[in-house]
Every structure is written in structure tokens, then in C-alpha cells.
Scaffold this motif. Structure first.
Motif, PDB file in Angstrom:
ATOM      1  N   ASN A  91     -12.513 -11.730  19.528  1.00  0.00           N
ATOM      2  CA  ASN A  91     -12.835 -12.678  18.461  1.00  0.00           C
ATOM      3  C   ASN A  91     -13.807 -12.076  17.451  1.00  0.00           C
ATOM      4  OD1 ASN A  91     -11.208 -14.751  19.473  1.00  0.00           O
ATOM      5  ND2 ASN A  91     -12.833 -15.525  20.800  1.00  0.00           N
ATOM      6  N   HIS A  92     -14.745 -11.289  17.936  1.00  0.00           N
ATOM      7  CA  HIS A  92     -15.713 -10.659  17.025  1.00  0.00           C
ATOM      8  C   HIS A  92     -15.008  -9.744  16.032  1.00  0.00           C
ATOM      9  CE1 HIS A  92     -19.401  -8.594  15.712  1.00  0.00           C
ATOM     10  NE2 HIS A  92     -18.678  -7.483  15.798  1.00  0.00           N
ATOM     11  N   ILE A  93     -14.121  -8.889  16.516  1.00  0.00           N
ATOM     12  CA  ILE A  93     -13.419  -7.949  15.629  1.00  0.00           C
ATOM     13  C   ILE A  93     -12.503  -8.703  14.670  1.00  0.00           C
ATOM     14  CG2 ILE A  93     -11.772  -6.030  15.544  1.00  0.00           C
ATOM     15  CD1 ILE A  93     -12.904  -5.103  18.231  1.00  0.00           C
ATOM     16  N   TYR A  94     -11.793  -9.688  15.175  1.00  0.00           N
ATOM     17  CA  TYR A  94     -10.860 -10.424  14.321  1.00  0.00           C
ATOM     18  C   TYR A  94     -11.595 -11.192  13.229  1.00  0.00           C
ATOM     19  CZ  TYR A  94      -6.977 -13.391  12.896  1.00  0.00           C
ATOM     20  OH  TYR A  94      -6.016 -14.021  12.156  1.00  0.00           O
ATOM     21  N   GLU A  95     -12.691 -11.834  13.571  1.00  0.00           N
ATOM     22  CA  GLU A  95     -13.418 -12.634  12.579  1.00  0.00           C
ATOM     23  C   GLU A  95     -14.085 -11.772  11.515  1.00  0.00           C
ATOM     24  OE1 GLU A  95     -16.027 -14.914  15.031  1.00  0.00           O
ATOM     25  OE2 GLU A  95     -14.376 -16.112  15.892  1.00  0.00           O
ATOM     26  N   ARG A  96     -14.546 -10.580  11.876  1.00  0.00           N
ATOM     27  CA  ARG A  96     -15.237  -9.724  10.920  1.00  0.00           C
ATOM     28  C   ARG A  96     -14.298  -8.808  10.141  1.00  0.00           C
ATOM     29  NH1 ARG A  96     -20.397  -6.556  11.937  1.00  0.00           N
ATOM     30  NH2 ARG A  96     -20.764  -7.271   9.802  1.00  0.00           N
ATOM     31  N   PHE A  97     -13.140  -8.446  10.741  1.00  0.00           N
ATOM     32  CA  PHE A  97     -12.294  -7.424  10.124  1.00  0.00           C
ATOM     33  C   PHE A  97     -10.823  -7.830  10.011  1.00  0.00           C
ATOM     34  CE2 PHE A  97     -15.935  -5.263  12.014  1.00  0.00           C
ATOM     35  CZ  PHE A  97     -16.383  -4.508  10.942  1.00  0.00           C
ATOM     36  N   GLY A  98     -10.497  -9.047  10.387  1.00  0.00           N
ATOM     37  CA  GLY A  98      -9.108  -9.482  10.269  1.00  0.00           C
ATOM     38  C   GLY A  98      -8.579  -9.438   8.860  1.00  0.00           C
ATOM     39  N   HIS A  99      -9.479  -9.585   7.872  1.00  0.00           N
ATOM     40  CA  HIS A  99      -9.055  -9.561   6.470  1.00  0.00           C
ATOM     41  C   HIS A  99      -8.457  -8.211   6.068  1.00  0.00           C
ATOM     42  CE1 HIS A  99     -13.035  -7.719   6.464  1.00  0.00           C
ATOM     43  NE2 HIS A  99     -12.736  -7.163   5.306  1.00  0.00           N
ATOM     44  N   LEU A 100      -8.745  -7.157   6.826  1.00  0.00           N
ATOM     45  CA  LEU A 100      -8.215  -5.833   6.477  1.00  0.00           C
ATOM     46  C   LEU A 100      -6.696  -5.772   6.597  1.00  0.00           C
ATOM     47  CD1 LEU A 100     -10.869  -3.539   8.201  1.00  0.00           C
ATOM     48  CD2 LEU A 100     -10.691  -4.118   5.779  1.00  0.00           C
ATOM     49  N   VAL A 101      -6.116  -6.683   7.380  1.00  0.00           N
ATOM     50  CA  VAL A 101      -4.658  -6.712   7.502  1.00  0.00           C
ATOM     51  C   VAL A 101      -4.046  -8.014   6.976  1.00  0.00           C
ATOM     52  CG1 VAL A 101      -4.524  -5.061   9.395  1.00  0.00           C
ATOM     53  CG2 VAL A 101      -4.818  -7.494   9.909  1.00  0.00           C
ATOM     54  N   THR A 102      -4.878  -8.954   6.539  1.00  0.00           N
ATOM     55  CA  THR A 102      -4.332 -10.222   6.034  1.00  0.00           C
ATOM     56  C   THR A 102      -4.578 -10.436   4.547  1.00  0.00           C
ATOM     57  OG1 THR A 102      -6.356 -11.417   6.659  1.00  0.00           O
ATOM     58  CG2 THR A 102      -4.576 -11.328   8.293  1.00  0.00           C
ATOM     59  N   ASP A 103      -5.471  -9.660   3.951  1.00  0.00           N
ATOM     60  CA  ASP A 103      -5.836  -9.821   2.539  1.00  0.00           C
ATOM     61  C   ASP A 103      -5.588  -8.497   1.814  1.00  0.00           C
ATOM     62  OD1 ASP A 103      -6.950 -10.308   0.072  1.00  0.00           O
ATOM     63  OD2 ASP A 103      -8.927 -10.885   0.833  1.00  0.00           O
ATOM     64  N   MET A 104      -4.771  -8.533   0.760  1.00  0.00           N
ATOM     65  CA  MET A 104      -4.429  -7.303   0.044  1.00  0.00           C
ATOM     66  C   MET A 104      -5.494  -6.863  -0.953  1.00  0.00           C
ATOM     67  SD  MET A 104      -0.309  -7.640  -0.521  1.00  0.00           S
ATOM     68  CE  MET A 104      -0.164  -5.926  -1.047  1.00  0.00           C
ATOM     69  N   ASN A 105      -6.533  -7.645  -1.112  1.00  0.00           N
ATOM     70  CA  ASN A 105      -7.612  -7.259  -2.024  1.00  0.00           C
ATOM     71  C   ASN A 105      -8.549  -6.288  -1.315  1.00  0.00           C
ATOM     72  OD1 ASN A 105      -9.371  -7.172  -4.213  1.00  0.00           O
ATOM     73  ND2 ASN A 105     -10.449  -9.039  -3.597  1.00  0.00           N
ATOM     74  N   GLN A 106      -8.057  -5.055  -1.140  1.00  0.00           N
ATOM     75  CA  GLN A 106      -8.787  -4.023  -0.404  1.00  0.00           C
ATOM     76  C   GLN A 106      -8.854  -2.742  -1.227  1.00  0.00           C
ATOM     77  OE1 GLN A 106     -10.237  -4.936   2.301  1.00  0.00           O
ATOM     78  NE2 GLN A 106      -9.127  -6.869   2.585  1.00  0.00           N
ATOM     79  N   PRO A 107      -9.865  -1.883  -0.982  1.00  0.00           N
ATOM     80  CA  PRO A 107      -9.982  -0.631  -1.739  1.00  0.00           C
ATOM     81  C   PRO A 107      -8.752   0.262  -1.632  1.00  0.00           C
ATOM     82  CG  PRO A 107     -12.016  -1.088  -0.554  1.00  0.00           C
ATOM     83  CD  PRO A 107     -11.023  -2.104  -0.085  1.00  0.00           C
ATOM     84  N   PHE A 108      -8.068   0.262  -0.482  1.00  0.00           N
ATOM     85  CA  PHE A 108      -6.902   1.140  -0.356  1.00  0.00           C
ATOM     86  C   PHE A 108      -5.692   0.622  -1.134  1.00  0.00           C
ATOM     87  CE2 PHE A 108      -7.596  -1.278   3.613  1.00  0.00           C
ATOM     88  CZ  PHE A 108      -6.464  -2.100   3.635  1.00  0.00           C
ATOM     89  N   PHE A 109      -5.826  -0.535  -1.788  1.00  0.00           N
ATOM     90  CA  PHE A 109      -4.792  -1.038  -2.684  1.00  0.00           C
ATOM     91  C   PHE A 109      -5.222  -0.975  -4.153  1.00  0.00           C
ATOM     92  CE2 PHE A 109      -2.809  -3.476   0.952  1.00  0.00           C
ATOM     93  CZ  PHE A 109      -1.541  -2.930   0.818  1.00  0.00           C
ATOM     94  N   ASP A 110      -6.295  -0.228  -4.480  1.00  0.00           N
ATOM     95  CA  ASP A 110      -6.687  -0.147  -5.886  1.00  0.00           C
ATOM     96  C   ASP A 110      -5.704   0.748  -6.651  1.00  0.00           C
ATOM     97  OD1 ASP A 110      -7.403   2.542  -5.502  1.00  0.00           O
ATOM     98  OD2 ASP A 110      -9.522   2.084  -5.242  1.00  0.00           O
ATOM     99  N   LEU A 111      -5.757   0.696  -7.976  1.00  0.00           N
ATOM    100  CA  LEU A 111      -4.752   1.362  -8.803  1.00  0.00           C
ATOM    101  C   LEU A 111      -4.709   2.863  -8.568  1.00  0.00           C
ATOM    102  CD1 LEU A 111      -2.578   1.170 -10.963  1.00  0.00           C
ATOM    103  CD2 LEU A 111      -4.375   1.360 -12.708  1.00  0.00           C
TER     104      LEU A 111
END
Length: 360
Positions: free
Chosen positions: A130-150
């Protein structure tokens, strides 16, 4: 009366633990509770310093020093404390979670490694999950990430083109994967995949040429089509709004199950000309990388490939799979993988990837 009250308490614990354990573990937990009534004692706690480097990599899928780095970057607390006052260090909890995912262990098998009783192990492992999912789950659920910059998107387009792809604006690959699960007690027809002939759930993922699984949507019922999953994920509106260069759309490439859109391309259906057939062959060669990415998740975290343990109505299977995906991406950041090597595209450093949600 005192014994009856204790077993009333144990029965309540069992009801909670049943949701996060398999049938074999439930029997083991009951046995261990009986032992506790007669003074069962636990052994020494897990200690990395007592294990050799080869065993550490085999058991936890990370090298010794990288486990300490991962522990720090994941922001594991000094101690976890469960609802029944079970207490474990953040490092111990991380090690137990890694070992649980690395192989379809029963909790009694982890008892031999950790000196913890099965009820304690179940609580500790789920606190770490739960700790990892709550703090870092956005890395696979939200596309607003640095590795998706132009800048990164254009780099992805270049390396995909260099591998022989005829598309110059393709930055990644999209696909769905079917994950078999234990037969549910309800809604069995909804979860049954007629194509795979198993009860299953499905996830949709975007594989980038640097080896990072950049986005994951799901789970949905195994009977659903990939096009339905695409619609429900709502990623196309985001891509249309944010992934363009000089007025030209940057696109994903998928299989023929997907609809044709400016930002989502797929093979020619019923290719009639040699040019169309050549296009399909060339794109198929590079698109195989998405299958490699899915394979790495279950190759490294075999617990996720053991359907008897995956009870979708009782367990947070989506958390297991997404945390397994995040850990697979962490391995790629540290060691590279088949995809990043094939495209010769360097993944981000681990500290650049693991950005917690409260620091975005």
C-alpha cells in the motif's frame, strides 16, 4: 472463557487475512495461531548481511546496494505498525514484499526466511504494498510524467525510426494483456476470456523504447475487447492535447484491434499492395517490444503469474500488478532491459523515475 475470547479475536483476524492470502496460507495461519496459544516463538529476522550477493539477486530481484537505494527512494518509513501492533522496519517490509512477488511462496515458506508468523507476514507485506502504490502508483496511471515530455517523445521517435520503422512520428506502442486469475465466485462469465479460455482480467499498457512501461490502465473484465479498454482509459484525449510537434501528431502504434486515429496508428487491414505489406512487416518487428515488456513483469515477479493466488474479489490484484510494473521499471532504470537494449535508448536514472506524488 478467556480461550473463547481469544479465538473470537482470531476469527476476526482470519476474515481480514483471507482477503490477502491464498487457501494454503489460510490453513497455515490457523495452525500458527494454534501454536501461538502454546507459546510458539519466532526465529531471527531477515538480515541482508547474512546472505551472499547471488542469493540476494535471486530472492529479491535487486542487487544488495540497490535494495538500500530503492528503500531510500521509495521513502519507506523507519517502521511500519499494523492494526494489531505488528511492527517491522521499512527495509524488512520491502524485502518481504519483494520476496513475496518474486516467487509464488506460501507464507509458511517466508516464515523460514523471516522468523515471522504468517499473520504478521500478511500484514507487513500489505503495508509495504500500500505504501508503494499510494506514493508511486501515479507513475503508471498518470501520463503527466517527465518521461513523456516533448524532448523525450522526439527521442523515442528517432530511435524507433532508426530500427527500421517507416513511421517517423511513433513514440511508443500500446497493447492489452490478459492476466489469468482464480475462478471468481461471482460474475464468472464477465471474467471469462473466450480467446484465452481462462478467467482473467485485462490491462492496457504503453511501452516506450527506453524500456519503461509508461502507462497502465485496468484491470477490466477478461471478456472485454481492447477497443473498449482504450475508450475507458481516456488516454487519447490527453495524447491529442499534449503530444504534438510543430502541428504534427505524435502517435502510438497498436495492433489491428485498435481504431485508426491521428494519434493512434495500426497495421493495414487486408493489405492489398506490397508497400502496405512491407509497412506491416517493418512495424511488426519493432512492435514486438511491447510483448517483451509484459513478459518481464511476470518473469521477474512470478507471483503475478500464479493465478491460484490471484482472487480478484478478495485481493487488490490491481495493486499487485501495478506495483510489480513499477518495480520492473525500477529494474530497467538500474540494469536496462531487452527493450532499452534493442532500441539503444537509455532509461531514466532511478532517482529521476521515482518521483513521489507529493513532489510532482
Amino acid at each position: 472463557m478467556a480461550v473463547a475470547r481469544r479465538w473470537q479475536c482470531h476469527f476476526g483476524e482470519l476474515l481480514e487475512l483471507y482477503a490477502v492470502t491464498d487457501d494454503d496460507d489460510i490453513g497455515t495461519i490457523m495452525e500458527m495461531m494454534l501454536m501461538e496459544e502454546t507459546g510458539f516463538s519466532t526465529g531471527p529476522r531477515i538480515n541482508l548481511e547474512q546472505l551472499n550477493d547471488e542469493d540476494i539477486l535471486t530472492m529479491f530481484r535487486f542487487e544488495r546496494n540497490d535494495i538500500y537505494t530503492l528503500h531510500n527512494l521509495l521513502g519507506m518509513p523507519e517502521f511500519f505498525q499494523g492494526y494489531n501492533r505488528t511492527k517491522a522496519t521499512g527495509l524488512e517490509a520491502l524485502l518481504l514484499l519483494l520476496r513475496r512477488l518474486a516467487y509464488p511462496n506460501r507464507l509458511i515458506d517466508l516464515n523460514k526466511l523471516s522468523g515471522r508468523s504468517p499473520p504478521e507476514l500478511s500484514i507487513i507485506i500489505n503495508m509495504a504494498l500500500n505504501h508503494i502504490y499510494e506514493r508511486f502508483g501515479h507513475l503508471v496511471t498518470d501520463m503527466n510524467q517527465p518521461f513523456f515530455d516533448l524532448a523525450n517523445l522526439l527521442r523515442y521517435c528517432d530511435v524507433i525510426t532508426e530500427k527500421g520503422a517507416p513511421l517517423e512520428t511513433c513514440f511508443g506502442f500500446i497493447d492489452g494483456t490478459v492476466r489469468p486469475v482464480a475462478r471468481p465466485s461471482q460474475d464468472q462469465r464477465n471474467y471469462f476470456s473466450g480467446h484465452k479460455r481462462v478467467h482473467a482480467i485485462k490491462f492496457q499498457s504503453i511501452m516506450l523504447p527506453n524500456g519503461i512501461i509508461g502507462n497502465m490502465f485496468g484491470p477490466i473484465e477478461g471478456s472485454r475487447h481492447d477497443s473498449f479498454m482504450l475508450h475507458e482509459s481516456n488516454i487519447l484525449p490527453y495524447i491529442e492535447a499534449h503530444m504534438n510537434h510543430q502541428g504534427n501528431p505524435l502517435s502510438l502504434y497498436g495492433d489491428p484491434a485498435y481504431p485508426l486515429r491521428p494519434h493512434l496508428l495500426c497495421p493495414f487491414r487486408n493489405a492489398a499492395t506490397e508497400e502496405q505489406r512491407l509497412f506491416n512487416r517493418q512495424m511488426s518487428t519493432v512492435r514486438e517490444s511491447v510483448e517483451w515488456g509484459f513478459g518481464l513483469i511476470v518473469q521477474n515477479w512470478a507471483y503475478l503469474d500464479f493465478r491460484k493466488n490471484l482472487k480478484i474479489l478478495l485481493q487488490p490484484v490491481d495493486k499487485y500488478y501495478k506495483v510489480g510494473t513499477i518495480l520492473t521499471n525500477c529494474q530497467n532504470c538500474l540494469y536496462g532491459n531487452l527493450v532499452s537494449a534493442f532500441f539503444d535508448c537509455e532509461p531514466p536514472a532511478l532517482n529521476d523515475y521515482l518521483i513521489p506524488i507529493d513532489q510532482q
